[in-house]
Design a protein around this motif. Structure first.
Motif, mmCIF file in Angstrom:
data_model
loop_
_atom_site.group_PDB
_atom_site.id
_atom_site.type_symbol
_atom_site.label_atom_id
_atom_site.label_comp_id
_atom_site.label_asym_id
_atom_site.label_seq_id
_atom_site.Cartn_x
_atom_site.Cartn_y
_atom_site.Cartn_z
ATOM 1 N N THR A 27 0.793 -1.176 0.109
ATOM 2 C CA THR A 27 0.116 -0.080 -0.035
ATOM 3 C C THR A 27 0.968 1.183 -0.085
ATOM 4 O O THR A 27 1.725 1.465 1.034
ATOM 5 C CB THR A 27 -1.172 0.176 1.271
ATOM 6 N N THR A 28 0.713 2.075 -1.057
ATOM 7 C CA THR A 28 1.400 3.337 -1.069
ATOM 8 C C THR A 28 0.518 4.516 -0.808
ATOM 9 O O THR A 28 -0.530 4.638 -1.154
ATOM 10 C CB THR A 28 1.956 3.527 -2.664
ATOM 11 N N THR A 29 0.982 5.298 0.318
ATOM 12 C CA THR A 29 0.068 6.403 0.416
ATOM 13 C C THR A 29 0.971 7.657 -0.005
ATOM 14 O O THR A 29 2.251 7.771 -0.138
ATOM 15 C CB THR A 29 0.128 6.435 2.042
ATOM 16 N N TYR A 30 0.112 8.659 -0.468
ATOM 17 C CA TYR A 30 0.843 9.948 -1.116
ATOM 18 C C TYR A 30 0.510 11.080 -0.307
ATOM 19 O O TYR A 30 -0.445 11.225 0.529
ATOM 20 C CB TYR A 30 0.067 10.054 -2.532
ATOM 21 N N SER B 44 -4.461 6.857 -1.498
ATOM 22 C CA SER B 44 -3.322 5.492 -1.708
ATOM 23 C C SER B 44 -3.887 4.439 -2.610
ATOM 24 O O SER B 44 -4.900 4.767 -3.136
ATOM 25 C CB SER B 44 -3.425 5.107 -0.084
ATOM 26 N N VAL B 45 -2.901 3.809 -3.030
ATOM 27 C CA VAL B 45 -3.155 2.731 -3.917
ATOM 28 C C VAL B 45 -2.294 1.449 -3.310
ATOM 29 O O VAL B 45 -1.530 1.200 -2.637
ATOM 30 C CB VAL B 45 -2.277 3.129 -5.289
ATOM 31 N N GLU B 46 -3.485 0.271 -3.308
ATOM 32 C CA GLU B 46 -3.148 -0.997 -2.746
ATOM 33 C C GLU B 46 -3.080 -1.975 -4.055
ATOM 34 O O GLU B 46 -3.720 -2.209 -4.753
ATOM 35 C CB GLU B 46 -4.227 -1.416 -1.827
ATOM 36 N N VAL B 47 -1.773 -2.737 -3.949
ATOM 37 C CA VAL B 47 -1.636 -3.663 -5.020
ATOM 38 C C VAL B 47 -1.392 -5.042 -4.285
ATOM 39 O O VAL B 47 -1.040 -4.952 -3.238
ATOM 40 C CB VAL B 47 -0.607 -3.456 -5.992
ATOM 41 N N ALA C 142 2.122 1.791 -12.611
ATOM 42 C CA ALA C 142 2.568 3.266 -12.956
ATOM 43 C C ALA C 142 1.481 4.305 -12.261
ATOM 44 O O ALA C 142 0.676 4.236 -13.324
ATOM 45 C CB ALA C 142 2.847 3.360 -14.270
ATOM 46 N N GLU C 143 1.829 5.094 -11.449
ATOM 47 C CA GLU C 143 0.959 6.062 -11.031
ATOM 48 C C GLU C 143 0.815 7.236 -12.287
ATOM 49 O O GLU C 143 1.804 7.564 -12.656
ATOM 50 C CB GLU C 143 1.361 6.795 -9.832
ATOM 51 N N THR C 144 -0.323 7.464 -12.670
ATOM 52 C CA THR C 144 -0.355 8.452 -13.618
ATOM 53 C C THR C 144 -0.515 9.958 -13.222
ATOM 54 O O THR C 144 -0.305 11.017 -14.134
ATOM 55 C CB THR C 144 -1.759 8.409 -14.713
ATOM 56 N N ARG C 145 -1.108 10.203 -12.080
ATOM 57 C CA ARG C 145 -0.814 11.499 -11.392
ATOM 58 C C ARG C 145 0.478 11.752 -10.862
ATOM 59 O O ARG C 145 1.320 11.160 -10.511
ATOM 60 C CB ARG C 145 -1.940 11.542 -10.232
ATOM 61 N N SER C 146 0.540 12.968 -10.716
ATOM 62 C CA SER C 146 1.888 13.825 -10.306
ATOM 63 C C SER C 146 1.776 13.803 -8.763
ATOM 64 O O SER C 146 1.266 14.930 -8.382
ATOM 65 C CB SER C 146 1.894 15.097 -10.913
ATOM 66 N N LEU C 147 2.016 12.429 -7.965
ATOM 67 C CA LEU C 147 1.932 12.716 -6.686
ATOM 68 C C LEU C 147 3.134 12.394 -6.029
ATOM 69 O O LEU C 147 4.162 11.608 -6.556
ATOM 70 C CB LEU C 147 0.951 11.796 -6.439
ATOM 71 N N ILE C 148 3.382 12.515 -4.627
ATOM 72 C CA ILE C 148 4.446 12.400 -4.040
ATOM 73 C C ILE C 148 4.247 11.235 -3.106
ATOM 74 O O ILE C 148 3.499 11.367 -2.086
ATOM 75 C CB ILE C 148 5.068 13.585 -3.263
ATOM 76 N N VAL D 186 4.645 9.094 0.212
ATOM 77 C CA VAL D 186 5.149 9.585 1.590
ATOM 78 C C VAL D 186 5.248 8.148 2.516
ATOM 79 O O VAL D 186 5.954 8.313 3.474
ATOM 80 C CB VAL D 186 4.343 10.519 2.110
ATOM 81 N N HIS D 187 4.447 6.975 2.084
ATOM 82 C CA HIS D 187 4.441 5.850 2.986
ATOM 83 C C HIS D 187 4.212 4.806 2.129
ATOM 84 O O HIS D 187 3.612 4.885 1.228
ATOM 85 C CB HIS D 187 3.489 6.092 3.842
ATOM 86 N N ILE D 188 5.017 3.673 2.412
ATOM 87 C CA ILE D 188 4.647 2.323 1.841
ATOM 88 C C ILE D 188 4.508 1.313 2.991
ATOM 89 O O ILE D 188 5.274 1.352 4.120
ATOM 90 C CB ILE D 188 5.629 2.176 1.074
#
Length: 127
Positions: free
Chosen positions: A76-79, A84-87, A97-103, A105-107
């Protein structure tokens, strides 16, 4: 579940469960998992390659010390915008591949293993 009689003194059990859900089914039967966690504070630059290397290091260490089967790996990657995105597999993480321009901050990485310990008849679930 249906018992199946065999020719020796043991009994087998038929579980109507799809193969891809069997590990989850068994893990649920084994009770509360053991959870290890650690948080690191500070600023780090960690890329996909470092996450994959860490995953493979954990797999190698567990394989060297135990008889274990990886049941599931959830990443789970949190921006910075709190999205967040969970795979649900390391392959999905590698391909994402994240399509938005996000930073990011947590995985959070969750591994679910079934362990077989010497002297035990049945495996043990651990997270």
């Amino acid at each position: 579940m249906q018992p199946i009689n065999s020719t020796d003194s043991t009994t087998a059990l038929l579980i109507p469960c799809p193969p891809d859900k069997f590990g989850e089914f068994i893990a649920g039967l084994l009770g509360k998992p053991h959870v290890l966690s650690k948080e690191f504070q500070g600023h780090f630059e960690i890329g996909v390659d470092e996450v994959l290397e860490f995953h493979h290091l954990i797999e190698q260490r567990i394989a060297d010390q135990n008889f274990a089967s990886l049941i599931e790996c959830v990443l789970t990657t949190t921006y910075a915008d709190r999205s967040s995105v969970e795979v649900r597999s390391i392959d999905q993480f590698r391909a994402y591949a994240e399509t938005r321009s996000l930073i990011p901050v947590h995985i959070a990485i969750t591994w679910i293993y079934l362990f077989s310990f010497t002297g035990r008849q049945f495996p043990k679930n651990s997270r």
